[in-house]
Design an enzyme around this catalytic site. Structure first.
Site, PDB file in Angstrom:
ATOM      1  N   LYS A 105       4.384   3.193 -66.919  1.00  0.00           N
ATOM      2  CA  LYS A 105       3.836   4.337 -67.646  1.00  0.00           C
ATOM      3  C   LYS A 105       4.709   5.564 -67.396  1.00  0.00           C
ATOM      4  O   LYS A 105       5.100   5.823 -66.240  1.00  0.00           O
ATOM      5  CB  LYS A 105       2.395   4.586 -67.181  1.00  0.00           C
ATOM      6  CG  LYS A 105       1.659   5.686 -67.941  1.00  0.00           C
ATOM      7  CD  LYS A 105       0.222   5.775 -67.422  1.00  0.00           C
ATOM      8  CE  LYS A 105      -0.593   6.836 -68.158  1.00  0.00           C
ATOM      9  NZ  LYS A 105      -1.982   6.911 -67.659  1.00  0.00           N
ATOM     10  N   SER A 179      -5.511   6.498 -70.909  1.00  0.00           N
ATOM     11  CA  SER A 179      -4.283   7.094 -71.403  1.00  0.00           C
ATOM     12  C   SER A 179      -3.061   6.199 -71.262  1.00  0.00           C
ATOM     13  O   SER A 179      -1.990   6.534 -71.755  1.00  0.00           O
ATOM     14  CB  SER A 179      -4.012   8.407 -70.664  1.00  0.00           C
ATOM     15  OG  SER A 179      -3.735   8.189 -69.286  1.00  0.00           O
ATOM     16  N   SER A 203      -7.927   5.323 -66.927  1.00  0.00           N
ATOM     17  CA  SER A 203      -6.763   5.150 -67.790  1.00  0.00           C
ATOM     18  C   SER A 203      -6.008   3.855 -67.608  1.00  0.00           C
ATOM     19  O   SER A 203      -5.143   3.536 -68.420  1.00  0.00           O
ATOM     20  CB  SER A 203      -5.799   6.331 -67.603  1.00  0.00           C
ATOM     21  OG  SER A 203      -6.373   7.521 -68.066  1.00  0.00           O
TER      22      SER A 203
END
Length: 525
Positions: A105, A179, A203
């Site tokens: 990420k 997210s 997330s």
């Protein structure tokens, strides 16, 4: 020490500057007092000159230097918009993750590569160090092949990245949840073997559930967060997203354990252990409890509830005892976390993204870049983030910040309620997300027009364990509307991830959900 410097580097404040600073701090300095204090301040500032003179402690360095910083992918190469950057970092030639590909990420540091945080803010930060988790997967033999898309500054539910939304490989008309959007899309599409995401309100688990994956948010403090773009050191977690339980547990074995650079605070030293040894032990005789407030009170839809109940039946058929329990503050967890973040995000911004009140290492390159972003491009901050800052400022000015104290204490009470519910039980059970992945908008929206799409119920069952620090695992448990996957969340006692994986393996064996062998190709445009 530097030799023969003729004068200090740090400029002292003028009397006028002292008056401006005093006004910001809610006290006043008249002209005469400001003139008196200016030379005294100039003497005090020599301490900072000495800091400039002292050599900076050396950075840890990077063990794996064979790395290609890469490039942006083309639409054809990345049809699900899972990546911000393709890259390649070669790890060790052997280890428990040897031969596996990983993505990261893009709020987790890889030394020498831009960290965009899914944002347009400038300058783009380029870390000098690898995150601890990056070091560890490389040492275990993994190869990193990309940085993943994510919501703008990791705040949102699937449509807020300035790079555009990641698409759900099960149905590209739908999102992935946020997210860690690109991390979930990349794993579900089979583009990588596993990905590392960050979880402050759900997330890792939310996009895992919405994409039919296994996602783990381990006990707070078990996985070091040094190298993350931090929200709040008491909420930050890094965890793996995988297609199956065994690999998830194997990755967590690599990630777990203390590190001297870690800014997280935990009682005692978290010791790594084996999370794969108990996978075949089943759930015979184990007691579980469904959190009542996680169902209809949190907006769980009938299709999600049906899939969740099917997961319960599987556990019961393998000898588990399923009970019901109330956690009174469960439904207020998001209000509590929102109140806390309204205050702590300001402290993070004020400190150049380093945060206060911890003893972890700080990467000076990242601090300088993020402090510059705050000064020069806050207008490019996503509207959801701006609102959080404005809300916190209002609550400080009008109500003296006392709501932070109450929210903090409610957080502690929530933790005690979860502990009480877990007493003599293997895990608590909830739907991971009350709804399936939402349909993506095909329209362009203004900043304010996006706000209704960045909320919703997705965090309501996940954020509580970020507040309390308990481990939480999501496992696919069937499908809901539009054939989209549904996740079942298992919440365990602190540092008892093994029991969660053990129960997750039973659910996985039942094959309530199967990832498509070939993801549904989106229409490229």
């Amino acid at each position: 020490m530097r030799r023969n410097r003729p004068y200090g580097h740090v400029r002292p404040a003028t009397a006028q500057q002292l008056q401006e600073y005093a006004e910001r701090l809610h006290f006043t300095l008249d002209d005469a007092l400001a003139d008196e204090l200016a030379p005294i301040m100039a003497e005090m500032i020599t301490a900072f000159d000495e800091i400039d003179e002292l050599p900076q402690p050396p950075a840890p360095g990077t063990a794996f230097t064979t790395r290609d910083v890469g490039r942006e992918p083309t639409l054809e190469e990345d049809p699900f918009n899972a990546f911000i950057r393709f890259c390649r970092v070669e790890g060790a030639t052997d280890g428990s993750l040897a031969g596996l590909t990983a993505s990261i990420k893009d709020c987790i540091a890889i030394a020498g590569m831009p960290t965009t945080n899914g944002s347009r803010m400038q300058p783009t930060a380029v870390p000098g160090d690898d995150a601890v988790v990056v070091e560890r997967i490389l040492a275990a033999g993994a190869t990193i092949v990309g940085k993943n898309n994510l919501e703008d500054m990791a705040m949102g539910t699937g449509e807020g990245s300035v790079y555009g939304p990641a698409l759900n490989p099960t149905n590209p008309d739908h999102g992935t949840g946020g997210s860690s959007t690109g991390s979930a899309a990349a794993v579900a599409a089979g583009m990588v073997d596993f990905s590392l995401g960050a979880d402050e309100a759900g997330s890792v688990r939310i996009p895992s559930a919405m994409c039919g994956l296994v996602g783990m948010k381990a006990t707070h403090g078990l996985v070091p967060t040094y190298g993350l773009t931090y929200f709040d050191h008491t909420l930050d977690h890094i965890g793996p997203l995988t297609r199956d339980i065994e690999l998830n547990a194997r990755v967590l074995e690599v990630l777990a354990g203390p590190d001297w650079r870690d800014p997280q605070w935990t009682r005692g030293v978290p010791e790594p252990g084996s999370f794969t040894e108990q996978l075949d032990e089943g759930v015979q005789g184990l007691r579980f409890a469904v959190v009542e407030e996680s169902l209809e009170p949190n907006g769980t839809t009938p299709d999600v509830l049906s899939a969740f109940n099917e997961g319960l039946r599987v556990l019961e058929s393998h000898g588990a005892v399923i009970e019901r329990v109330s956690v009174p503050l469960w439904g207020s967890a998001w209000s509590i976390e929102s109140a806390i973040l309204s205050f702590t995000l300001r402290a993070m911004a004020d400190s150049g993204g380093a945060g206060y009140f911890h003893k972890g290492r700080i990467d000076p390159a990242m601090t300088a870049a993020m402090a510059t972003q705050v000064r020069t491009s806050f207008n490019d901050l996503a509207v959801q983030s701006r609102l959080s800052f404005l809300l916190g400022e209002h609550m400080r000015e009008e109500y003296l910040g006392v709501h932070y104290a109450k929210a903090h204490n409610l957080r502690l009470e929530l933790g005690q309620q979860v502990d009480a519910a877990l007493h003599d039980r293997a895990a608590l059970l909830t739907p991971t997300v009350p709804v399936v992945a939402p349909k993506l908008s095909r329209e362009r929206h203004s900043f304010t027009g996006m706000l209704p799409r960045l909320g919703g119920p997705s965090v309501l069952n996940t954020c509580a364990t970020d507040l309390t620090g308990h481990p939480a695992l999501t496992v696919p448990t069937g499908s809901g509307d539009h054939g989209l996957p549904v996740g079942l969340q298992l919440i365990g006692q602190s540092f008892d991830e093994s029991t969660l994986y053990r129960a997750g393996a039973v659910l996985e064996e039942a094959e309530l959900w199967r990832l498509p062998e070939e993801p549904t190709a989106p229409v490229l445009s």
